[in-house]
Every structure is written in structure tokens, then in C-alpha cells.
Design an enzyme around this catalytic site. Structure first.
Site, short mmCIF file in Angstrom:
data_model
loop_
_atom_site.label_atom_id
_atom_site.label_comp_id
_atom_site.label_asym_id
_atom_site.label_seq_id
_atom_site.Cartn_x
_atom_site.Cartn_y
_atom_site.Cartn_z
N ARG A 1 0.94 -1.36 -0.05
CA ARG A 1 0.07 0.13 -0.17
C ARG A 1 0.93 1.27 -0.19
NH1 ARG A 1 -1.80 0.73 4.35
NH2 ARG A 1 -1.18 -1.07 5.62
N TYR B 1 -1.82 -3.46 -6.79
CA TYR B 1 -1.50 -4.12 -5.51
C TYR B 1 -2.42 -4.17 -4.65
CZ TYR B 1 1.03 -6.58 -2.08
OH TYR B 1 1.49 -7.50 -1.23
N GLY C 1 -4.49 -3.82 -1.40
CA GLY C 1 -5.22 -2.63 -0.76
C GLY C 1 -5.05 -1.33 -1.67
N LYS D 1 -9.80 -2.40 1.70
CA LYS D 1 -9.27 -1.22 2.45
C LYS D 1 -10.15 0.01 2.16
CE LYS D 1 -6.87 -3.46 5.36
NZ LYS D 1 -5.76 -4.19 5.06
N HIS E 1 -10.36 -2.24 11.32
CA HIS E 1 -9.48 -3.04 11.10
C HIS E 1 -9.25 -4.23 12.16
CE1 HIS E 1 -5.31 -3.30 9.54
NE2 HIS E 1 -5.69 -4.33 8.81
N SER F 1 -1.37 -3.52 10.31
CA SER F 1 -1.06 -4.62 9.40
C SER F 1 0.19 -5.45 9.45
CB SER F 1 -0.81 -3.47 7.86
OG SER F 1 -2.03 -3.10 7.56
N CYS G 1 0.60 -7.64 11.70
CA CYS G 1 0.80 -7.53 13.04
C CYS G 1 0.10 -8.68 13.91
CB CYS G 1 0.54 -6.25 13.99
SG CYS G 1 1.84 -5.05 13.71
N LYS H 1 -3.16 -10.56 12.58
CA LYS H 1 -4.43 -10.81 12.84
C LYS H 1 -4.75 -12.13 12.09
CE LYS H 1 -5.50 -7.07 10.46
NZ LYS H 1 -4.31 -6.49 10.53
N ASP I 1 -9.36 -9.82 8.83
CA ASP I 1 -8.98 -8.30 8.61
C ASP I 1 -9.84 -7.10 8.86
OD1 ASP I 1 -6.49 -7.13 7.60
OD2 ASP I 1 -7.67 -6.24 5.90
N ARG J 1 1.90 -12.14 -0.55
CA ARG J 1 0.44 -12.57 -0.07
C ARG J 1 -0.09 -13.57 -0.76
NH1 ARG J 1 -1.74 -8.67 3.81
NH2 ARG J 1 -0.06 -7.50 4.29
N GLY K 1 0.16 -20.04 18.48
CA GLY K 1 -0.76 -20.97 18.84
C GLY K 1 -0.84 -20.62 20.55
N ASN L 1 -0.79 -17.90 21.96
CA ASN L 1 -1.52 -16.84 22.19
C ASN L 1 -2.90 -17.10 23.00
OD1 ASN L 1 0.54 -15.21 21.46
ND2 ASN L 1 -0.33 -14.94 19.31
P1 GTP Z 1 -2.31 -7.81 7.24
O1 GTP Z 1 -3.15 -8.68 6.22
O2 GTP Z 1 -1.32 -6.91 6.70
O3 GTP Z 1 -3.49 -7.00 7.91
O4 GTP Z 1 -1.66 -8.50 8.42
P2 GTP Z 1 -1.88 -9.37 9.71
O5 GTP Z 1 -2.40 -8.44 10.94
O6 GTP Z 1 -3.31 -10.27 9.49
O7 GTP Z 1 -0.75 -10.14 10.18
P3 GTP Z 1 -0.45 -11.56 10.08
O8 GTP Z 1 -1.20 -12.61 10.92
O9 GTP Z 1 -0.25 -11.99 8.62
O10 GTP Z 1 1.11 -11.65 10.73
C1 GTP Z 1 2.26 -10.76 10.18
C2 GTP Z 1 3.47 -11.41 10.48
O11 GTP Z 1 3.80 -11.39 12.03
C3 GTP Z 1 3.97 -12.76 9.89
O12 GTP Z 1 5.23 -12.83 9.39
C4 GTP Z 1 3.66 -13.71 11.15
O13 GTP Z 1 4.52 -14.58 11.09
C5 GTP Z 1 4.05 -12.87 12.47
N1 GTP Z 1 3.19 -13.13 13.60
C6 GTP Z 1 1.95 -13.39 13.79
N2 GTP Z 1 1.51 -13.72 14.96
C7 GTP Z 1 2.51 -13.82 15.60
C8 GTP Z 1 2.89 -13.97 16.97
O14 GTP Z 1 2.21 -14.18 17.82
N3 GTP Z 1 4.35 -13.76 17.37
C9 GTP Z 1 5.45 -13.36 16.59
N4 GTP Z 1 6.66 -13.35 17.12
N5 GTP Z 1 5.16 -12.94 15.06
C10 GTP Z 1 3.94 -13.31 14.71
C1 SPV Z 2 -2.93 -4.43 5.28
O1 SPV Z 2 -1.86 -3.82 4.75
O2 SPV Z 2 -3.60 -4.25 6.40
C2 SPV Z 2 -3.49 -5.71 4.36
C3 SPV Z 2 -3.13 -5.87 3.01
O3 SPV Z 2 -4.41 -6.50 5.00
S1 SPV Z 2 -3.89 -4.81 2.11
O4 SPV Z 2 -4.87 -5.38 1.14
O5 SPV Z 2 -2.80 -4.60 0.98
O6 SPV Z 2 -4.20 -3.63 2.63
MN MN Z 3 -4.87 -5.56 7.02
#
Ligand code: GTP
Ligand code: SPV
Ligand code: MN
Length: 580
Positions: free
Chosen positions: A70, A198, A200, A207, A227, A249, A251, A253, A276, A365, A490, A492
């Protein structure tokens, strides 16, 4: 295909006149149409076939190397009054924005097909669902929208019934990063996106519509577009509690939404509703209910493996579009921490020599339909949504924020959400790893002035006495050597269990100035290699650091001037005083 809705017919004609496509194709949303698009993209090289024995129905798309995330600095919210967009958004006057976009779009589809995609965000029969139409010259966008939203005839039928829809116009243009704009006109329910193919930036249902435009609509209509992932956490006794969690993003989810309980947590099970975006409404009893407006995932690939996220790993074994991953000698997709295979070609298509950074792009992605997820909840498509017991905010903070804490009440919870800050990630262009303010994980997505947004959040306390409890989590705290203190993924679940125990009034907590913290004995560490000293570190609240944090939050809030709700200032002051 066409439509009996004049407003839509007129708009399609007007766009065709402006963009001069060779052909117009109305998407019907059928599988045959999807297949045909895939075949055309294989012919044109937009998609590359992956190994169809090991990854049936899977394809690779390599985006332009300058178009991988984005672009927040090129994203605009164009309200008549700049104040309404707020200091949290880039702004242009609507007339100027329209003129600029008109000059970009003029003739841009010459030689191309213009696709008209009617789509519905949310289950077609949900009173909370909202529709839009995206016009695009990208077959890749159509295929992604097919996997991630509800497109085609059923959506068009609903649009004709509702007689209103969000207008989204998109063209990849010439992919020049200097001529790339993502423009929103919330007052006109209009989106214009030019110069990027690309995620978002281009999949306008996600988004642009479901957060920026929807958050603007939600404010006037009394609901929330957030979000947030949505999960159902089922106890060994079979009770399910639903949580909505907002993390910035990349982090965590998608990972939390698909969590699998570790061995030692027998009988616990997590169901995915969304990964998301959550749209949340108060029902007639004052219960906050959430639907997921999406029908698929656009998830971060690196880090996905059978140990971190087996559900996602299994979900993407077939019928998945991969964007910007590497490939192996066997033509399987490959990414960092996949746990098997070896990359031979990197994400730009060059032989991989290990010298030039990661093989897969850090923001590579997967796009996949939600129903392929083994943990997909049977209520994920319930028109009325699910009742939310807890709202959880979180961020990526190497220090300061404890593993988990609970807000004292709703208004304090709004402060906790508004105080979210997180390290930047590869999901947006720009520097990675810099802590920035990201209230409610909505900094890039709130379609109006944050001051008004916080006031809107606060207003829910006057409308219901059954609101969810509010929490904050941080899986990313590190020790002095930079190592994560908490195993995450897990594990968590152990933190979610404490959250649910608090919602169900099963455990006490320790009151601190920043909120309620767990008694260490109430976090189940059974079968986990985390010492009680580490847990203490994870739950530590350093008053000195927190005083500095509250000061910085106060300075940030001041940027919102007269739009900052007094109630939020009062909540902030309460914490400042309690910290001494
Ligand atoms: P968007 O799609 O961008 O909104 O991202 P998201 O919030 O869905 O994040 P996602 O679950 O894809 O995780 C992003 C990154 O964080 C990945 O590389 C994961 O491996 C890492 N990650 C996710 N959960 C954890 C966790 O509990 N601990 C750690 N250390 N890393 C994590
Ligand atoms: C984010 O960046 O929070 C995503 C990927 O979920 S995108 O669809 O590019 O916004
Ligand atoms: Mn997102």
C-alpha cells in the site's frame, strides 16, 4: 449482462467514455468466468502456473517490483472541508482530486478490457452488508475480487434492490510510482485508484470501501467499520466467545484468526470468522454484533508454516493466487520460514543466489477463499453476525506494552485503542520497524477525522450497557538481546483464555494506572517453556516509560485540536495523574 439500474448504467457509460476501453465485460461471478480469466492471464504471462500436482489450482503473480505494498503517502481522503478528513489523512479538494484523476484515467484503457465487477461486502442476505461496483482494467484484480468478495449476479441483484452502491474506479495505468493515487470521496461514495495493481491499492472492496468509505458511513449511521479479525474461541465445555481484535497491518490478525490450540490446551478450539475487517452494529438488545464483510483472505505469506499457522498453511495448498513469492526447482511456491523446500528463483523472477535479501518479498501475499479454511466458522456467513464479548487492541512493541491488560471501562478502553502505537511493517511502502501512532490500527484506513472517530467510539457507552470489555495485547515484547519474550502464535490462546475469564468474571486482576493486569498465576503456563521470571517481565509496567508514553500520546492528541473529544482528554488525564 447489463443492469436495469440507470445510475449504474450511466456511470459505466461515463467511465467508458473517459477511459476508452476496447471491450466492456460485466462480471457474472461464475466459476467458468474465473477459469477463463485465469487462462487468459496464463496466456498473457500475468499469471504463472505453479506445480499443479503439489499445488492444484495455484498460480503465481509477480507484481511490478515498484508496486508491492500500500502507498499511504499517495492515499487521499477528499472531503469538502479539510477538517473532516483530519490531520490523520492526506487531503485534496474534491474538485482538484477529480480533475487530477480525470487526467490520469483519460484514455487509459485503450486496447484493454474494462471489467465491471458488482460486489457485495458481507453475506448477500445480511442487513449489514453493503455493495459496490469496481470498474477495473486488471484481470488480476477481478480474480482476486472473485476469491475475496461476493461478486457478480447475486451482488448486482442486491445493488438493484438497494439502489445504492459505492463507485470504485481502478486502472493499473502504466504503474509509474510518480503517477499513483488512491483517492476517496466519502461524501460521494466514490473511490478512484490509479497506477497500482497491488492489494489494498487496487482491490477496492477491501481497505478503500470496507474501511475508509465504510468508516465514514458508519459514523453517521451509528455503527463501526474496523481493521479487526473476528474469532470464536470454544472452551472444552463447548461455550464459544467471540472476540474482535484490531492489530496494525502485518501484526498478527490472520495468524490469531486461524489459531490452533497447542497440545497442552486440550479441548480448546478457535473458529475463524474474519481475518482483517469487522463491521459491527448494536442489535436491538444493545449487544454489539460483528460480520466479516469479506469472503476470502489476502494474507502475508512469509512465516506461514505448519507450526505457526497450520490452518493457513493447509488453506493455501490449492486454489490460491500467490503474489511475489519465490519458487523452487519443482515449481512449488516458496517463502521465508516455509520450513521445507529451497528457492531457486526469487520473487522478481531472477535465479536466487541468497545474496540479495529474502527470496520471497516480505509483503508477499496469498489470495484464497475463506471456505477453504479448515477452521471456518459455521456462523461466518450468518446474516446477523456474532455477539462480541471482547474488543482487543494490539501492536508490535518491543518494549513498554505488557503481554495483556484490560481497560477499566468503555471510555478508558477508547483511550487504550486511541493510544495504540506499533512498529511499521512491509505492508506499506516506507521504513520498517519505526514505532508510530496507529490508533485502533486504523491510521491508514480511517476515512475521516480521528477526533470525530474517537467521539463516535465514545458515544457507544450512551447507547448500550452491554458493550464488550476492552483489552490490549502485545505478542512482540523482546528481551535485551532482541529475542521475543513470548512464543506467540498458538500459545496466544493462553492470553485469550484470560481475556475470556475476565469477560465471564472468573478471575480477579491487579489494578494499575494503565488498567487491569493479570495475576501471573492466572496465565496458564502448563507445557510452556516460559519461566515465571519471563512472565513477570512480560507483564511489567514501567512507570517511567509509561509517563513518557502518556506525554507523547498527549502531544499526539493535541494535533486534533477542537475535534478531540473532551472525554478522551479526561481519560488521558486520569491515567497521567494515576502514574504520578
Ligand atoms: P495484514 O494482512 O497486513 O493486515 O496483517 P495481519 O495483521 O493479518 O498479520 P499476519 O497474521 O499475517 O502476521 C504478520 C507477521 O507477523 C507474520 O510474519 C507472522 O508470522 C508474524 N506473527 C503473527 N503472529 C505472531 C506472534 O504471535 N508472534 C510473533 N513473534 N510473530 C507473529
Ligand atoms: C494490510 O495492509 O492491512 C492488508 C493488506 O491487509 S492490503 O490489502 O494491501 O491492505
Ligand atoms: Mn490488514
Amino acid at each position: 449482462m447489463t443492469t436495469r439500474l440507470k445510475a449504474l448504467r450511466d456511470w459505466v457509460a461515463e467511465v467508458a467514455e473517459l477511459t476508452s476501453p476496447d471491450r466492456i465485460h460485466w462480471c457474472d461471478g461464475t466459476e467458468q468466468e474465473y477459469r477463463k480469466l485465469i487462462d487468459e492471464m496464463l496466456d498473457s504471462g500475468t499469471l504463472l502456473e505453479l506445480n499443479q500436482q503439489s499445488y492444484p489450482g495455484c498460480y503465481l503473480h509477480r507484481s511490478d517490483p515498484q508496486d508491492v505494498a500500500r502507498v499511504e503517502h499517495l492515499t487521499f481522503v477528499c472531503t469538502r472541508d479539510q477538517e473532516d478528513a483530519g490531520p490523520n489523512n492526506n487531503w485534496k479538494a474534491p474538485a482538484d482530486a477529480k480533475e487530477l484523476m480525470k487526467s490520469c484515467f483519460a484514455g487509459c484503457m485503450r486496447g484493454r478490457t474494462m471489467y465491471v465487477i458488482p460486489y457485495c461486502m458481507g453475506p448477500i442476505d445480511s442487513p449489514y452488508a453493503r455493495c459496490g461496483v469496481e470498474i477495473t482494467d486488471s484481470a488480476y484484480v477481478v480474480a482476486n475480487m472473485y476469491l475475496m468478495t461476493r461478486i457478480g449476479k447475486p451482488a448486482l441483484k442486491r445493488i438493484e434492490k438497494d439502489k445504492t452502491f459505492v463507485k470504485g474506479l481502478h486502472s493499473t495505468g502504466d504503474l509509474n510510482p510518480e503517477r499513483r493515487y488512491i483517492v476517496h470521496l466519502p461524501e460521494e461514495l466514490t473511490i478512484m485508484s490509479y497506477g497500482s495493481g497491488y492489494g489494498g491499492n487496487a482491490l477496492l472492496g477491501k481497505k478503500c470501501h470496507a474501511l475508509r468509505i465504510a468508516s465514514y458511513q458508519a459514523r453517521t449511521e451509528g455503527w463501526l467499520a474496523e481493521h479487526m479479525l473476528i474469532v470464536g474461541v470454544q472452551s472444552p465445555a463447548g461455550d464459544i466467545r467471540y472476540l474482535a481484535c484490531a492489530f496494525p497491518s502485518a501484526c498478527g490478525k490472520t495468524n490469531l484468526a486461524m489459531l490452533i490450540a497447542p497440545e497442552s490446551q486440550k479441548g480448546w478450539k478457535v473458529w475463524t470468522l474474519g481475518d482483517d475487517i469487522a463491521w459491527m452494529h448494536l442489535d436491538k438488545d444493545g449487544q454489539l454484533r460483528a460480520i466479516n464483510p469479506e469472503a476470502g483472505y489476502f494474507g502475508v505469506v512469509p512465516g506461514t508454516n505448519p507450526h505457526t499457522n497450520k490452518n493457513a498453511y493447509d488453506t493455501i495448498q490449492h486454489d490460491t493466487i500467490f503474489t511475489n513469492v519465490a519458487v523452487t526447482a519443482d515449481n512449488d511456491p516458496w517463502w521465508e520460514e516455509k520450513g521445507s523446500g529451497k528457492p531457486t528463483v526469487d520473487w522478481v523472477g531472477k535465479p536466487y543466489d541468497g545474496k540479495n535479501g529474502p527470496a520471497a518479498h516480505p509483503n508477499s501475499r496469498f489470495t484464497v477463499a475463506a471456505r477453504q479454511n479448515p477452521a471456518y466458522s459455521n456462523l461466518a456467513e450468518a446474516p446477523e453476525g456474532v455477539p462480541i464479548s471482547a474488543v482487543v487492541f494490539g501492536g508490535r512493541r518491543r518494549e513498554l506494552a505488557p503481554l495483556v491488560y484490560q481497560a477499566k471501562d468503555w471510555a478508558h478502553g477508547v483511550l487504550v485503542g486511541a493510544s495504540v502505537a506499533s512498529e511499521t511493517t512491509a505492508a506499506a511502502t516506507g521504513k520498517v520497524g519505526v514505532v508510530r501512532r496507529d490508533p485502533m490500527a486504523m491510521k491508514p484506513f480511517c476515512g475521516y477525522n480521528y477526533g470525530d472517530y474517537w467521539a463516535h467510539w465514545l458515544s457507544f457507552a450512551k447507547r448500550s450497557n452491554k458493550l464488550p470489555k476492552i483489552f490490549h495485547v502485545n505478542w512482540f515484547r523482546r528481551d535485551a538481546n532482541g529475542k521475543f519474550l513470548w512464543p506467540g502464535y498458538g500459545e496466544n490462546l493462553r492470553v485469550l483464555r484470560w481475556i475470556i475469564d475476565r469477560c465471564d468474571n472468573r478471575v480477579d486482576a491487579i489494578e494499575k494506572p494503565i488498567g487491569f493486569l493479570p495475576k501471573p498465576s492466572d496465565i496458564d503456563l502448563k507445557g510452556l517453556d516460559v519461566s515465571s521470571a519471563t512472565l513477570e517481565q512480560l507483564l511489567a509496567v514501567d512507570p517511567e516509560q509509561w509517563r513518557a508514553e502518556m506525554k507523547s500520546i498527549g502531544e499526539y492528541f493535541a494535533e486534533f485540536g477542537g475535534r478531540l473529544p473532551g472525554e478522551l482528554t479526561a481519560e488521558h488525564q486520569k491515567v497521567v495523574r494515576a502514574l504520578g
